[in-house]
Scaffold this active site. Sequence first.
Site, short mmCIF file in Angstrom:
data_model
loop_
_atom_site.label_atom_id
_atom_site.label_comp_id
_atom_site.label_asym_id
_atom_site.label_seq_id
_atom_site.Cartn_x
_atom_site.Cartn_y
_atom_site.Cartn_z
N ARG A 181 0.43 -1.31 0.00
CA ARG A 181 0.08 -0.49 -0.04
C ARG A 181 1.12 1.14 0.00
NH1 ARG A 181 -2.80 0.41 6.19
NH2 ARG A 181 -0.73 0.09 7.48
N GLU A 183 -1.10 -7.89 8.20
CA GLU A 183 -0.94 -7.16 9.42
C GLU A 183 -2.14 -8.51 10.10
OE1 GLU A 183 -3.25 -3.02 8.59
OE2 GLU A 183 -1.14 -2.60 9.17
N LYS A 184 -1.99 -9.61 9.77
CA LYS A 184 -2.72 -10.60 10.58
C LYS A 184 -2.36 -10.31 11.77
CE LYS A 184 -0.44 -14.88 7.81
NZ LYS A 184 0.46 -13.11 7.24
N PHE A 185 -1.05 -10.16 12.43
CA PHE A 185 -0.72 -10.33 13.51
C PHE A 185 -0.27 -9.75 14.43
CE2 PHE A 185 1.46 -14.03 11.83
CZ PHE A 185 1.22 -14.85 11.94
N HIS A 186 -1.08 -8.22 13.48
CA HIS A 186 -1.63 -7.03 14.85
C HIS A 186 -3.16 -7.28 15.55
CE1 HIS A 186 -2.62 -2.72 15.24
NE2 HIS A 186 -1.37 -2.49 14.82
N GLU A 237 -6.62 5.74 15.99
CA GLU A 237 -6.22 4.45 15.82
C GLU A 237 -6.10 4.64 17.22
OE1 GLU A 237 -3.44 3.01 12.34
OE2 GLU A 237 -5.52 4.08 10.91
N TRP A 297 4.32 -4.13 13.40
CA TRP A 297 5.12 -4.07 12.06
C TRP A 297 6.60 -3.11 13.53
CZ3 TRP A 297 5.43 0.71 14.72
CH2 TRP A 297 4.21 1.26 15.05
N ASN A 301 -5.33 8.08 4.30
CA ASN A 301 -4.57 7.24 5.49
C ASN A 301 -3.58 8.10 5.85
OD1 ASN A 301 -5.40 5.01 7.58
ND2 ASN A 301 -3.08 4.51 7.01
N GLU A 302 -3.04 8.84 7.11
CA GLU A 302 -1.68 8.88 7.02
C GLU A 302 -0.50 9.39 6.17
OE1 GLU A 302 -0.68 5.42 8.34
OE2 GLU A 302 -0.90 6.19 11.14
C1 GAL Z 1 -0.74 2.62 11.17
C2 GAL Z 1 -2.85 2.44 9.78
C3 GAL Z 1 -3.02 1.25 9.78
C4 GAL Z 1 -2.42 0.38 10.26
C5 GAL Z 1 -2.20 0.13 11.67
C6 GAL Z 1 -1.39 -0.77 12.66
O1 GAL Z 1 0.02 3.28 10.96
O2 GAL Z 1 -3.15 3.82 9.81
O3 GAL Z 1 -3.64 0.71 8.52
O4 GAL Z 1 -1.61 -0.56 9.39
O5 GAL Z 1 -1.12 1.66 11.33
O6 GAL Z 1 -0.58 -0.42 13.50
#
Ligand code: GAL
Length: 682
Positions: A115, A358-361, A310, A318, A153-154
């Site tokens: 992305r 991001e499955k482990f978030h 968020e 990450w 987004n960001e």
């Molecule tokens: C943010 C992002 C989200 C998600 C999140 C994970 O920076 O806007 O889409 O990736 O991090 O921590």
Amino acid sequence: MNPNTPWPDLSGIAYGGDYNPEQWPRAVWREDVALMREAGVNLVSVGIFSWALIETSEGIFDFSWLDDVLDLLHESGIAVDLGTPTASPPAWFFAAHPEARVITRDGTVMGFGSRGMASHSSTAYRDAIVRVASALAERYASHPAVVLWHVHNEYGVPVGEDYSPQSVAAFRVWLEKRYGDLEGLNRAWGTAFWGQHYTDWAHVGAPAAAPSVVNPAQRLDFARFTDHQLRECFIAERDAIRLHATQPVTTNFMANQSWGTDLWAWAPELDIVSDDHYLWAADENGEVGLAMAADLTRSVGKGAPWILMEHSTSAVNWQPRNIAKRPGEMARNSFSHLARGADAILFFQWRASRAGAEKFHSAMLPHGGTRSRVWKEVVDLGAKLGMLEELRGSRVTADVAILWDFESFWAQDLEWRPSVDVQHQERIRTYYERLWRDGITIDFALPGHDLSDYKLVVAPAQYLLSEADAANLTRYVAGGGTLLVSFFSGIVDENDRVHDGGYAAPLQEALGLRVSEFLPLREGVRSELDWHGDGGTAGRLSADVWQEDIEVTRADTVASYLDGPARGGAAITRNAHGAGFAWYVSTRLDVAELRTVMSRVYTDAGIPTSALPEEMEVVTRHGSEHDYVVAINHGVAPAWLSITGTELLSDAEVDGTLELAGGSVAVIRTAPSREGGGAPRS
Ligand code: GAL
């Protein structure tokens, strides 16, 4: 910020998160909304990465699934923050417009499969974002679920700078506007150095990787240009939405985790400021960094209520080591944001993904489902926030401002500085943490702002300082303010040129000194200071990284170097200037060592400190009829707060003293104080 734009049409503190139903079969959607209701969710962000599923090929839209999602949410009483999906253009877009791909500083062309926006200067990208934002706004402007628009987004993450040909062309146009003619550019960039003189605009480029260090003024301008281009993309989408819709428009900042966007310039373009915040697992005092981001978010938004767009219920995925939040930590984090002015507590994301990067978030509904600890805490937090509707709109005020200047950071972060150990973020965090531990509420500000309402202004890292802003700081002191300036401040002007008259020259009058030479220390070397003090506080202080050769012209020396290259010279000074005082700290002191210095500075500024344990975070929100004191005990031992009022989470009357168990939070409605800001003193 548009003061007339209402807060999203919602009751209570907003609670929820990013909702990505397109990742799940429809059968799951019904379960989602039922569980959202159980958790007290009243707002979700939808569609942020859904471009490929909304515009299936150029100009062909399929809104059927999104219609159904929005209808379902509305039927269930859950409002929607509708995203424009422009942070993730579809595969067909890049296939049709390969020239829109971002090129990095070293010449790498960014691929697909992840992305991140296309080039901010690509005409095809700009046309496409306006097309998709317009289509969404036209379709959903009057959908009853939609209370807020979430653009992109960001911005600036994961890519900000772009070195593609269209970006370079746009950079030239931006430079021509800024400097008028080539001579202006040559002067500003100091191109006489290393033979960089330009004779033709066509030769001026982006500061791509080169054999050695690239002209710092050119790099600084490229950072400004990048910020400007990103902001233009936001404005294009915002205006496309406003043509059709009346709900407020926001975009999610990353206040203190991304440096590419100048949030002071961005915030006035938004109807409501929002922020994303994630703890750094390696930071053992993450609650301090969190508070700093929250205070910065509130400050760029001029104190108005803001949205925590968020954060995470537990670990992210990450960082090198993703540390799970401990029981109660998610609630403490949330209350800290709330204490500092957030009227919305949202997460990434509602349901943990099964597939993808991001499955482990962590999520509100984790892979472990409703039997999990995280889910139980999510439900509990929703219930607690549900009790706090009356806090909405109440505001935080502060007696102290810390200077936070993105342009100065961009300049300071360039190569070939006197020492790699001097980092703006480290200095700001250290001063912030000292104040946080002393129970003081903090705003952030720019050096050019009207600072007259603050009793104390701290400049931990103001490397770049224009003459005009230095004059503003000097006036602030003369008018009765207390200013503390840390080393490596006031060094260069807007073009990264050393000030005429030497280091810190524009602050000479206020500080009563001249800095003759920087004397950085070798890695790991410590130096000792003799703190002359007053009132019996004389003693030793320990510092590292930096010393300076200071010529004191008028200031009093309050500490001097006992060793190192500046041995015998002034280390910390205090200068009475007009009705105020200007302090100068010419070395690096850590949070503990700063205690001695700051307690003396607070006396000059007339700021009382808290007698509470350092792990207690106490912030007051001022409402129209009451004050709301949010207290968070980050320690393990109980703490006692001197306060009278009603504790809203337990509906209990407090008469004089409230005990807070280790790890707990409380929100107390009290009589309005006249003081405004800061922690209650016990
Ligand atoms: C943010 C992002 C989200 C998600 C999140 C994970 O920076 O806007 O889409 O990736 O991090 O921590």
